[in-house]
Each structure stands twice: as structure tokens, then as C-alpha cells.
Design an enzyme around this catalytic site. Structure first.
Site, short mmCIF file in Angstrom:
data_model
loop_
_atom_site.label_atom_id
_atom_site.label_comp_id
_atom_site.label_asym_id
_atom_site.label_seq_id
_atom_site.Cartn_x
_atom_site.Cartn_y
_atom_site.Cartn_z
CG LEU A 125 24.63 -20.14 -76.56
CD1 LEU A 125 24.72 -21.60 -76.97
CD2 LEU A 125 24.06 -20.03 -75.14
CB SER A 132 15.38 -16.82 -76.42
OG SER A 132 15.48 -15.46 -76.07
CB ILE A 157 30.85 -13.06 -78.52
CG1 ILE A 157 29.92 -13.89 -79.43
CG2 ILE A 157 31.67 -13.96 -77.59
CD1 ILE A 157 28.77 -14.59 -78.74
N GLY A 339 16.63 14.08 -59.59
CA GLY A 339 15.90 15.08 -60.37
C GLY A 339 16.58 15.32 -61.71
CD GLU A 363 25.73 -15.30 -68.45
OE1 GLU A 363 25.43 -16.26 -67.74
OE2 GLU A 363 26.81 -14.70 -68.40
CB SER A 366 13.11 -10.80 -67.53
OG SER A 366 14.14 -10.01 -66.98
C1 LIG Z 1 26.00 -6.71 -74.11
C2 LIG Z 1 25.67 -8.13 -74.44
C3 LIG Z 1 26.57 -9.14 -74.08
C4 LIG Z 1 26.29 -10.48 -74.44
N1 LIG Z 1 27.25 -11.45 -74.20
C5 LIG Z 1 27.07 -12.70 -74.71
C6 LIG Z 1 28.13 -13.67 -74.66
O1 LIG Z 1 29.21 -13.43 -74.10
N2 LIG Z 1 27.91 -14.87 -75.24
C7 LIG Z 1 26.74 -15.19 -75.87
O2 LIG Z 1 26.63 -16.30 -76.39
N3 LIG Z 1 25.71 -14.29 -75.93
C8 LIG Z 1 25.85 -13.06 -75.38
N4 LIG Z 1 24.83 -12.12 -75.46
C9 LIG Z 1 23.59 -12.49 -76.10
C10 LIG Z 1 22.40 -12.60 -75.14
O3 LIG Z 1 22.55 -13.71 -74.30
C11 LIG Z 1 21.13 -12.65 -76.00
O4 LIG Z 1 20.97 -11.35 -76.54
C12 LIG Z 1 19.91 -13.07 -75.24
O5 LIG Z 1 20.01 -14.42 -74.86
C13 LIG Z 1 18.61 -12.88 -76.04
O6 LIG Z 1 18.72 -13.39 -77.34
P1 LIG Z 1 18.28 -12.45 -78.57
O7 LIG Z 1 19.00 -11.17 -78.42
O8 LIG Z 1 18.48 -13.20 -79.84
O9 LIG Z 1 16.75 -12.17 -78.35
P2 LIG Z 1 15.52 -13.06 -78.86
O10 LIG Z 1 15.71 -14.47 -78.45
O11 LIG Z 1 15.26 -12.78 -80.28
O12 LIG Z 1 14.34 -12.45 -77.99
C14 LIG Z 1 13.63 -11.28 -78.35
C15 LIG Z 1 12.48 -11.10 -77.36
O13 LIG Z 1 11.59 -12.23 -77.43
C16 LIG Z 1 11.44 -12.81 -76.15
N5 LIG Z 1 11.31 -14.26 -76.27
C17 LIG Z 1 12.06 -15.13 -76.99
N6 LIG Z 1 11.63 -16.38 -76.83
C18 LIG Z 1 10.57 -16.32 -75.98
C19 LIG Z 1 9.72 -17.28 -75.40
N7 LIG Z 1 9.84 -18.58 -75.65
N8 LIG Z 1 8.75 -16.85 -74.56
C20 LIG Z 1 8.61 -15.54 -74.28
N9 LIG Z 1 9.40 -14.57 -74.79
C21 LIG Z 1 10.38 -14.98 -75.61
C22 LIG Z 1 12.73 -12.46 -75.41
O14 LIG Z 1 12.57 -12.53 -74.01
C23 LIG Z 1 12.96 -11.03 -75.90
O15 LIG Z 1 12.16 -10.15 -75.18
C24 LIG Z 1 25.07 -10.80 -75.08
C25 LIG Z 1 24.16 -9.78 -75.40
C26 LIG Z 1 24.45 -8.47 -75.11
C27 LIG Z 1 23.49 -7.39 -75.53
#
Ligand SMILES: Cc1cc2nc3c(=O)[nH]c(=O)nc-3n(C[C@H](O)[C@H](O)[C@H](O)COP(=O)(O)OP(=O)(O)OC[C@H]3O[C@@H](n4cnc5c(N)ncnc54)[C@H](O)[C@@H]3O)c2cc1C
Length: 379
Positions: A125, A132, A157, A339, A363, A366
């Protein structure tokens, strides 16, 4: 109101706990240090029917349901969170979309071997510019004759390098935002499908996380899951379920942190007595135990709602949000109780902290969970 697990759920919990503590926990530190994907453990888990738990019997499952599955995710993650995320990503977001929205033929072809643990599944995805905000998906799928042609990049992924099948979201109706996204079943041996070397991560080092590149990947027309334009709605539902399993993963890490901290506190002596006799340490352990128990209740309730066909979007977001924050806090407190030794790799608690942090990100971060919950409150 009955909070007790039934006999079969207790049996599954005990069986997975025995396996996880006897066969996985002893090698978890080594897997982490080597960043090695534990194929042999995955095979044993398949032999124990763990991949079959959340799926119905007609599609190769055991028909036990989501609650026994999240109990298993917790027990596996308590021993090794890397294996926990491999397992959870395969069942909930990898196989889940086909199980929930696939045709009968797709389910027989793909869910059955996934439920039997004969192959791993991944869910693509996230993209470099669409995290996000997944409505910003840039990967495209164009229908040419009776084939879809996919182009784009998916990042972060889980299971990407080892999966035989990946569910990929892509834009089929350009310019229509979320309504223009569809999802597809993509066999990973299709020409044009490639996977980067795995990322070097903070934690979950024995899990596989990699980038997928789709370069003119041609798949049959019938590999569309559901209808055109339904991909966005589908993955929101898939993530509702996935979040419960991330919550369970978090509870497993939090429980492991408590187990380690309690055992250490009883053993470690300072000022002539075990540090567990100091009220400051006792209060930390009491708070950890309370939070772990409440996090588990939230996860079980969300799974119970799902199993009973009731709405659970709000509860799964709450369960994931709370459990992931509990896991990070519990791991931090465990390090504090250890510690200086807590800071050293010879002991497991620094791994728990590194692994726990992902629970607040994957997924849906927070912040996004809070958005989902606020929306459910009518904000
Ligand atoms: C180890 C690992 C495994 C993963 N596995 C999968 C997988 O199998 N399949 C898959 O599709 N993805 C996977 N992911 C991706 C994961 O779901 C995304 O990293 C996550 O959804 C956040 O997206 P981003 O990293 O682009 O952060 P961003 O969306 O760029 O967010 C950056 C920061 O901005 C904040 N933010 C963004 N929008 C808002 C808003 N509207 N309001 C307030 N704050 C906001 C976020 O909370 C975060 O703190 C994985 C990630 C990791 C690290």
C-alpha cells in the site's frame, strides 16, 4: 459478560506459548543480531496450523477466528516480535484482502495455500509519497486487452522478498482520488516485479521489509480484487483488522518487557536486597502489569467484535494506539529497571524497545489512529 477464554482458545494459547518459548525465544536475540529471516521457524508455524487460525475451513483455515489468531500473534511476539510481524503481515494484510474481497476462484487459488502456510503474502500500500495519505497513491494499473499493466513503487513492504503473492493498490481511474484506487493480486514472479535489498532497520531486524518496484508488470484481468475503484474502501477495512494484530504484537512485546524486568528485579541485589523490594521499582512493575493487562483486554475486545460481525473500526484503532504506547513505555521502564545492563545488547530489553517503536508507526501512526478515533467520535 464473559471475559474468560474458552477451552479451545486456552489450548491454542498454551500450544503457541510452548512453541514460542521453547523454540523461538532462545534464538530471538541471534536472529535480531544477524538480521536473519527465520524460514525454519515459519515452516514450523505452518506445521502447527498457525497461519490457518483466522480463516474459515472452506479456504484452508481452521475456522478458529480472529481472537485465537491475535492470541497467537501475542505469544509469538512475546518471544520474537520480528517473527510476530512476519506472521501478522502475512495473515491480516497480505492474505486478508483476498479472503475478505476476493472471488471464490481467487480465494481457492490464493487463500488456501496462504492459510496452509505454503506461501507468504505481502501487502503493498505505502509509497514513497503516499504514506499516511494513501489516497495519494501514484502506482498505476492500466487495462490493455485482457491484462492489467502495473507501474510504480511501493516502500516499506513487510515480507516483500519472501512472498509469493503481493496485494498491490494502484490507480485505475486517474484524477478520482480515493475512488480511483483498485487492488490487485500480483504473483511476485511476474516479469517486471522486483524487490530491493531489505532496509537496515532500527528493530524487527529478523523481519523482511523491502521496496517493491513494478515495471510494466502484466497480470491477468481477473487478478483485480473486487471491483474497479473499490481498493481504498477495501484497505480501510483490511487495516481495521490489521491494527488489532499490531495491538497484539505490542501486547506481546510489553509482556516480554514485564517478564524480563520482573525476573531481573527479583534477582538483582543493591543495598543488600533485591531491587524488587524498593517501592520505586515495585510501582514501575505494578504500572507495567496494569497497562499490559488493559492493553490485552482492548485487543481481545476488538477481535471479539470482529469475530461477532459487529463494528470494530473505533475499537481496533483504540486497541492499537493504546497497546503500542504501552509497549514503548514498558520497554523503556524495563531498561530502567535493568539499569546499565538494560542498555547493553547482551540483555533482551533494548531489543524490545527497538521492536516496540514500530508499533506506533506501522498500519497507521499513532497520530492517524487518533484521527480515526476522533472521526468515529463524530469530530
Ligand atoms: C518496518 C515497517 C513495516 C511496514 N510494513 C508495511 C507493509 O507491509 N505494507 C505497507 O503498505 N506499508 C508498510 N509500512 C509502512 C507504514 O504503514 C507507514 O510507514 C506508515 O503508515 C506511515 O507512513 P509514512 O512513513 O509515509 O509517514 P508519513 O505519512 O509521512 O508521516 C510522517 C509523520 O507525519 C504524521 N502525519 C501524517 N499525516 C498526518 C495528519 N493528517 N495529522 C497528523 N499527523 C500526521 C505521521 O503521524 C508521522 O508522524 C511499514 C513500515 C515500516 C517501518
Amino acid at each position: 459478560m464473559d471475559f474468560a477464554l474458552n477451552e479451545s482458545q486456552i489450548m491454542i494459547q498454551q500450544m503457541v506459548r510452548d512453541f514460542a518459548q521453547n523454540e523461538l525465544a532462545p534464538v530471538a536475540a541471534e536472529l535480531d543480531q544477524e538480521g536473519r529471516f527465520p524460514h525454519e521457524i515459519i515452516e514450523k508455524m505452518a506445521g502447527l496450523d498457525l497461519f490457518a487460525l483466522p480463516f474459515s475451513e472452506e479456504y484452508g483455515g481452521t475456522g478458529d477466528g480472529y481472537l485465537p489468531y491475535v492470541i497467537a500473534v501475542e505469544e509469538i511476539s512475546r518471544a520474537c516480535a520480528s517473527t510476530g510481524i512476519t506472521y501478522a503481515a502475512h495473515c491480516s494484510i497480505g492474505t486478508g484482502p483476498v479472503y475478505l474481497f476476493g472471488s471464490e476462484e481467487q480465494k481457492q487459488k490464493w487463500v488456501v495455500p496462504c492459510a496452509k502456510g505454503e506461501m507468504l503474502a505481502a501487502f503493498g500500500l505505502t509509497e514513497p509519497d503516499a504514506g499516511s495519505d494513501a489516497s495519494g497513491t501514484k502506482t498505476t494499473a492500466a487495462l490493455e486487452g485482457d491484462q492489467w499493466v502495473l507501474n510504480g513503487t511501493k516502500c516499506f513492504i513487510t515480507n516483500a522478498s519472501h512472498a509469493k503473492i503481493a496485494v498491490i493498490t494502484a490507480v485505475t481511474e486517474p484524477g478520482q482520488g480515493a475512488r480511483g484506487i483498485s487492488s490487485f493480486l500480483v504473483p511476485t514472479d511476474t516479469p517486471g516485479f522486483s524487490v530491493s535489498p531489505p532496509y537496515d532497520k532500527l528493530g524487527l531486524k529478523a523481519s523482511d521489509t523491502a521496496e517493491i518496484v513494478l515495471d510494466d508488470v502484466r497480470i491477468p484481468e481477473e487478478n483485480l480484487i473486487g471491483k474497479r475503484g473499490e481498493g481504498f474502501k477495501q484497505f480501510l477495512k483490511v487495516l481495521d483488522g490489521g491494527r488489532i494484530s499490531i495491538g497484539a504484537l505490542a501486547v506481546g512485546i510489553a509482556q516480554a518487557s514485564l517478564d524480563a524486568a520482573l525476573a531481573y528485579a527479583k534477582e538483582r541485589k543493591q543495598f543488600g536486597q533485591p531491587i524488587s523490594k524498593f517501592q520505586a521499582i515495585q510501582f514501575k512493575l505494578a504500572d507495567m502489569a496494569t497497562q499490559v493487562e488493559l492493553a490485552r483486554l482492548g485487543v481481545h475486545r476488538a477481535a471479539w467484535l470482529k469475530d461477532h460481525g459487529k463494528p470494530f473500526t473505533r475499537e481496533s484503532a483504540m486497541a492499537k494506539l493504546h497497546a503500542s504506547e504501552v509497549a514503548v513505555k514498558a520497554a523503556l521502564e524495563a531498561i530502567q529497571i535493568f539499569g546499565g545492563y538494560g542498555y547493553i545488547k547482551e540483555y533482551p530489553v533494548e531489543r524490545y524497545l527497538r521492536d516496540a517503536k514500530l508499533m506506533e508507526i506501522g498500519e497507521g501512526t499513532s497520530e492517524i489512529q487518533r484521527l480515526v478515533i476522533a472521526r468515529q467520535l463524530g469530530c
